[in-house]
Enzyme design. Structure first.
Site, mmCIF file in Angstrom:
data_model
loop_
_atom_site.group_PDB
_atom_site.id
_atom_site.type_symbol
_atom_site.label_atom_id
_atom_site.label_comp_id
_atom_site.label_asym_id
_atom_site.label_seq_id
_atom_site.Cartn_x
_atom_site.Cartn_y
_atom_site.Cartn_z
ATOM 1 N N GLU A 118 -10.512 3.278 8.764
ATOM 2 C CA GLU A 118 -9.211 3.905 9.145
ATOM 3 C C GLU A 118 -9.607 4.314 9.986
ATOM 4 O OE1 GLU A 118 -6.647 6.318 6.369
ATOM 5 O OE2 GLU A 118 -5.093 5.829 7.155
ATOM 6 N N HIS A 136 1.080 5.584 -1.542
ATOM 7 C CA HIS A 136 0.501 6.636 -2.095
ATOM 8 C C HIS A 136 2.054 7.838 -2.281
ATOM 9 C CE1 HIS A 136 -3.450 6.008 -1.411
ATOM 10 N NE2 HIS A 136 -3.219 6.047 -0.270
ATOM 11 N N HIS A 178 -6.204 -0.902 6.206
ATOM 12 C CA HIS A 178 -6.049 -0.607 7.679
ATOM 13 C C HIS A 178 -6.600 -1.148 8.228
ATOM 14 C CE1 HIS A 178 -4.087 2.943 6.504
ATOM 15 N NE2 HIS A 178 -4.408 3.530 5.326
ATOM 16 N N ARG A 220 -16.147 6.314 2.078
ATOM 17 C CA ARG A 220 -16.377 8.488 1.956
ATOM 18 C C ARG A 220 -16.829 8.223 0.486
ATOM 19 N NH1 ARG A 220 -12.141 8.209 4.792
ATOM 20 N NH2 ARG A 220 -10.461 8.988 3.279
ATOM 21 N N HIS A 251 0.684 -0.847 0.114
ATOM 22 C CA HIS A 251 0.159 -0.156 -0.147
ATOM 23 C C HIS A 251 0.775 1.193 0.120
ATOM 24 C CE1 HIS A 251 -3.548 2.201 0.155
ATOM 25 N NE2 HIS A 251 -3.363 2.938 1.634
ATOM 26 N N HIS A 287 -12.083 3.952 -3.657
ATOM 27 C CA HIS A 287 -11.162 4.543 -2.468
ATOM 28 C C HIS A 287 -11.878 4.049 -1.036
ATOM 29 C CE1 HIS A 287 -9.830 7.836 0.398
ATOM 30 N NE2 HIS A 287 -8.648 8.058 -0.640
ATOM 31 N N ASP A 323 2.433 3.053 2.779
ATOM 32 C CA ASP A 323 1.592 4.250 2.980
ATOM 33 C C ASP A 323 1.814 5.150 2.879
ATOM 34 O OD1 ASP A 323 -1.540 4.855 2.875
ATOM 35 O OD2 ASP A 323 -1.674 4.406 4.946
ATOM 36 N N TYR A 370 -4.970 8.137 -6.882
ATOM 37 C CA TYR A 370 -6.330 8.548 -7.451
ATOM 38 C C TYR A 370 -6.051 9.967 -8.125
ATOM 39 C CZ TYR A 370 -4.872 10.012 -2.575
ATOM 40 O OH TYR A 370 -4.506 10.459 -1.175
ATOM 41 N N ARG A 413 -5.034 15.576 6.171
ATOM 42 C CA ARG A 413 -5.014 15.491 5.007
ATOM 43 C C ARG A 413 -5.418 16.424 4.074
ATOM 44 N NH1 ARG A 413 -10.790 12.379 3.163
ATOM 45 N NH2 ARG A 413 -11.616 15.274 3.991
HETATM 46 ZN ZN LIG Z 1 -4.001 4.495 1.895
#
Ligand SMILES: [Zn+2]
Length: 444
Positions: free
Chosen positions: A236, A63, A270, A209, A61, A206, A321, A123, A84
């Site tokens: 998560e 990003h 997660h 959400r 995993h 994703h 991650d 994404y 975020r």
């Molecule tokens: Zn992630």
């Protein structure tokens, strides 16, 4: 590619460290694994690998662009949600060219850590305000190229991202770059991504959400019809669960189960805040769990109930991650160490299981079932860890996962090609310099 032989002082075979192992590689595959072959009998043409040689590691995993935030903003008080916001500011500045440069350096860091395959949960698809690039897959193509530049395999987990909240509020601000409008449009775009050696295209929802329940089956069906792995962020943060219960009257796991998104080709990432019924649904469906211990601690997510998930029938793999740390040994022992914190007990995961989490479970979860083990016919991926460094000196090879760090990785082979030799990346001359420059370009 000529036939190559490696003699391993120790190699991880059949769930344990075995001494004096000679492996033969031809055309990117292991063609022979022999032991014991004493040091005095090693063929002259064999490369000697001191220390413990594992199958190449899978980072299940990632990003890639989150790496820009390491050591930047760690002193700011807040929550996952304030972090975020900072992550979105990085996302807003990237374009295909700058993302390729950044991701190339991040993947070079991974190679140096013994990682031979990455699952990139991707994404950030479109240009500013969500306008597609001329090639609507330009950002994904940049990531695929970056992995090739750095010499590792990639599963591009192209991610469907349609809404900003569980109750379906539209995307806004930086999120506009993530959206395709519908799962059907997402599938059309993803279907145009080209296949290539070392590249695999997977699918991702994703989270609850970002993908309404009614859109989830189209993503799951695309994955099934393309024999592609399907990954999804699950529970998560507690706020995701609360919103799911309010809107759907069900947990995120229950929503995914009801839409057919769980199963042996699915990986739930997660899985921190679960009910007993969630654990049973994940286990009964054969869903793999990917935990990301260093990120989960960095983002104050919580402790995943991993031993309970194992008991329920799930297999566990790991990912770095957000790349607060890129060290699969730290992730692997984090599985056990977090369970010690959660349960007050030690020894819930044997070292052999933790090694499996970073190799034998992760590669199949990314769609590479022929990788992650040293055996005849498997992809010739190797990651050799020195056992004579200040960190690893004195440890038993069977327990090296509790001692080693990424900095102890000396030699890495991907599909039979040497990518790291004596701790130096052979394809990227100055990865640390490149990483610093790439981060400065997006976070001045
Ligand atoms: Zn992630």
């Amino acid at each position: 590619m000529p036939v190559t032989r490696y003699w391993c002082q120790w190699a991880w075979i059949t769930g344990a460290a075995v001494a004096d192992v000679l492996v033969t590689v031809d055309n990117g595959r292991f063609t022979a694994v022999d032991w014991p072959v004493p040091s005095a009998a090693v063929p002259a043409d064999a490369t000697r690998l001191s220390g413990l040689t594992l199958a190449g590691l899978a980072n299940s995993h990632s990003h890639a662009f989150h790496r820009a935030l390491r050591g930047r903003g760690s002193d700011v008080a807040g929550t996952f949600w304030t972090w975020r916001d900072a992550m979105y500011r990085v996302a807003a500045r990237l374009d295909p060219e700058s993302y390729r440069v950044l991701a190339r350096a991040v993947y070079a860091e991974m190679a140096l850590a013994g990682i031979t395959c990455v699952g990139e949960f991707h994404y950030l698809h479109h240009g500013p305000h969500g306008a597609p690039y001329d090639d609507p897959n330009a950002m994904g193509a940049a990531l695929l190229a970056a992995a090739s530049d750095a010499g590792i395999r990639i599963t591009l987990l192209d991610t469907c991202y349609l809404t900003s909240t569980v109750d379906g509020q539209p995307l806004a601000g930086p999120q506009l770059r993530f959206g395709d409008g519908s799962a059907t449009a997402w599938a059309q775009r993803v279907s145009a991504l080209p296949a290539a050696p070392g590249h695999r295209i997977g699918a991702a929802i994703h989270s609850v959400r970002a993908v309404p329940e009614a859109q989830m089956p189209a993503v799951a069906e695309w994955a099934a019809s393309n024999a592609a792995p399907l990954h999804v962020h699950v529970s998560e943060q507690p706020a995701e669960n609360r919103a799911s219960l309010v809107h759907y009257g069900r947990t995120p796991t229950a929503v995914l189960a009801d839409t057919g998104a769980l199963g042996p080709h699915t990986t739930a990432v997660h899985a921190v805040h679960l009910t007993d019924a969630d654990r049973a649904a994940l286990g009964d469906s054969g869903t793999t769990i990917c935990v990301c211990p260093t990120t989960e601690r960095d983002l104050a997510d919580g402790l995943a109930p991993t031993s309970s998930l194992l008991d329920a029938g799930c297999e566990i793999c790991v990912g770095s991650d957000s790349h607060a740390v890129v060290d699969m040994f730290e992730e692997a022992r984090g599985v056990e160490l977090h369970e010690r914190l959660r349960t007050g007990r030690r020894g819930l995961f044997a070292p052999a299981y933790l090694v499996a989490a970073i190799a034998g479970v992760g590669h199949p979860a990314l769609g590479w079932p022929d990788a992650g083990y040293i055996g005849v016919g498997a992809r010739a991926d190797l990651a050799t860890v020195a056992l004579d460094t200040i960190r690893t000196a004195g440890c038993h090879p069977d327990e090296a996962v509790f001692a080693a760090t990424a900095a102890d990785v000396r030699h890495v082979v991907v599909d039979g090609r040497v990518v790291v030799r004596d701790g130096r990346h052979l394809l990227v001359d100055e990865p640390a310099h490149d990483l610093a420059e790439a981060i400065a370009a997006v976070l001045p």
